[in-house]
Design an enzyme around this catalytic site. Structure first.
Site, mmCIF file in Angstrom:
data_model
loop_
_atom_site.group_PDB
_atom_site.id
_atom_site.type_symbol
_atom_site.label_atom_id
_atom_site.label_comp_id
_atom_site.label_asym_id
_atom_site.label_seq_id
_atom_site.Cartn_x
_atom_site.Cartn_y
_atom_site.Cartn_z
ATOM 1 N N SER A 119 69.321 -59.563 53.545
ATOM 2 C CA SER A 119 68.874 -58.582 53.672
ATOM 3 C C SER A 119 68.864 -57.675 54.090
ATOM 4 C CB SER A 119 67.700 -58.975 52.136
ATOM 5 O OG SER A 119 66.484 -57.906 52.420
ATOM 6 N N TYR A 147 67.621 -46.959 52.731
ATOM 7 C CA TYR A 147 68.211 -48.167 52.671
ATOM 8 C C TYR A 147 67.187 -49.660 52.971
ATOM 9 C CZ TYR A 147 68.972 -52.228 56.307
ATOM 10 O OH TYR A 147 69.566 -53.092 56.308
ATOM 11 N N LYS A 149 67.289 -52.927 50.614
ATOM 12 C CA LYS A 149 66.853 -54.206 50.555
ATOM 13 C C LYS A 149 65.594 -54.662 49.720
ATOM 14 C CE LYS A 149 70.553 -54.670 53.431
ATOM 15 N NZ LYS A 149 71.311 -55.061 53.717
#
Ligand SMILES: NC(=O)c1ccc[n+]([C@@H]2O[C@H](COP(=O)([O-])OP(=O)(O)OC[C@H]3O[C@@H](n4cnc5c(N)ncnc54)[C@H](OP(=O)(O)O)[C@@H]3O)[C@@H](O)[C@H]2O)c1
Length: 261
Positions: A145, A159, A163
């Site tokens: 992560s 992004y 995550k």
């Protein structure tokens, strides 16, 4: 080495995104620690170099090149682990992309879809394919992560959302699969191509201050080499205990080193 550690010497570990950066480091280190390694990514030549390095250090490794968003490749990776090594003990869902670096107003939905496919759906697919084997071994899923999962950054919408989703995937997996150990790991800043991309292209959408933060840390030589967090991730892949399942853990959590002391 403890008795527990000795028992893990013949584990088989799949590492995605193992052609360079953090994934290549994790693959090499789990190999050095005695695990048999299945590496995957699209760059066949670089994967072959990782396999050669592991073998030269006395380890066992095979490469399954391909795009991890392709279900056929996902199946081939798991099948290769079982065919060549007879068991599967851990997967490291490491392959990831940062792009698109764009603000939401200017973004293209297809670019977000690509990011979500690599960063979220691929780990889901690989985990699902691996589950029967991981259950049999009481194995581990290590989801790579980021701090971006819990801290929004201008220009990093795709992004950050993937995550965050990966973290929730990890939490759900831990609840649904009590026999396996699922961890989301925050590797910190790592000196890889992803950081180079931030320095090269980040100023197109990030704030000047955020961009300067990454450039400044690089100029000061303050971004760790992949082998540093890679070692912690390798330890977690081989030895993370079931009671940690579901956690979002930092690579430098002080408990990690105790697993091999
Ligand atoms: N670097 C950092 O500062 C940092 C910080 C926090 C989290 N992370 C996370 O750490 C992980 C590794 O990142 P990194 O920094 O090592 O990045 P990197 O150097 O860009 O490496 C990314 C890896 O993912 C693979 N990959 C990308 N798209 C793929 C696809 N479609 N199919 C298969 N493999 C694919 C690449 O291989 P091919 O191109 O050969 O396919 C490469 O091996 C990522 O999940 C990233 O989000 C990194």
């Amino acid at each position: 080495m403890s008795e527990d550690a000795k028992q893990t010497m013949n584990q088989t570990v799949i590492v995605t995104g193992a052609s360079r950066g953090l994934g290549a480091a994790v693959a090499r280190i789990v190999g050095e620690m005695g695990a048999r390694v299945v590496v995957t990514a699209r760059s066949e030549d670089k994967l072959a170099e990782v396999v050669t390095a592991i073998q030269a250090a006395g380890g066992a490794a095979i490469a399954v090149p391909g795009d991890i968003s392709d279900p056929v490749v996902v199946r081939a990776v798991v099948d290769a682990a079982i065919t060549h090594f007879g068991q599967l003990d851990a997967i490291v869902n490491n392959a990831g992309v940062l792009e698109p670096i764009t603000r939401i107003a200017e973004t293209d939905a297809h670019d977000w879809q690509h990011n979500w496919t690599i960063n979220v759906l691929a780990p889901v697919m690989l985990t699902q394919a691996a589950l029967p084997h991981l259950r049999a071994q009481k194995g581990r899923v290590i989801n790579i992560s980021s701090g971006a999962a819990v801290s929004a950054k201008i220009g990093w919408g795709a992004y950050c959302t993937t995550k965050a989703a990966l973290n929730m995937f990890n939490s759900t997996l831990a609840l649904e699969e009590p026999v396996i150990t699922a961890l989301a790991v925050r590797p910190g800043m790592v000196d890889t191509e992803m950081q180079a991309l931030i320095r090269r292209e980040g100023d197109s959408a990030m704030t000047e201050q955020d961009h300067a933060f990454f450039v400044g840390h690089h100029q000061q030589g303050e971004i760790p080499a992949p082998a540093i967090p890679g070692r912690a991730i390798a330890i977690l892949a081989l030895y993370a205990p079931p009671e940690w399942s579901g956690e979002f853990i930092r690579w430098d959590d002080e408990r990690v080193e105790t697993l091999i002391s």
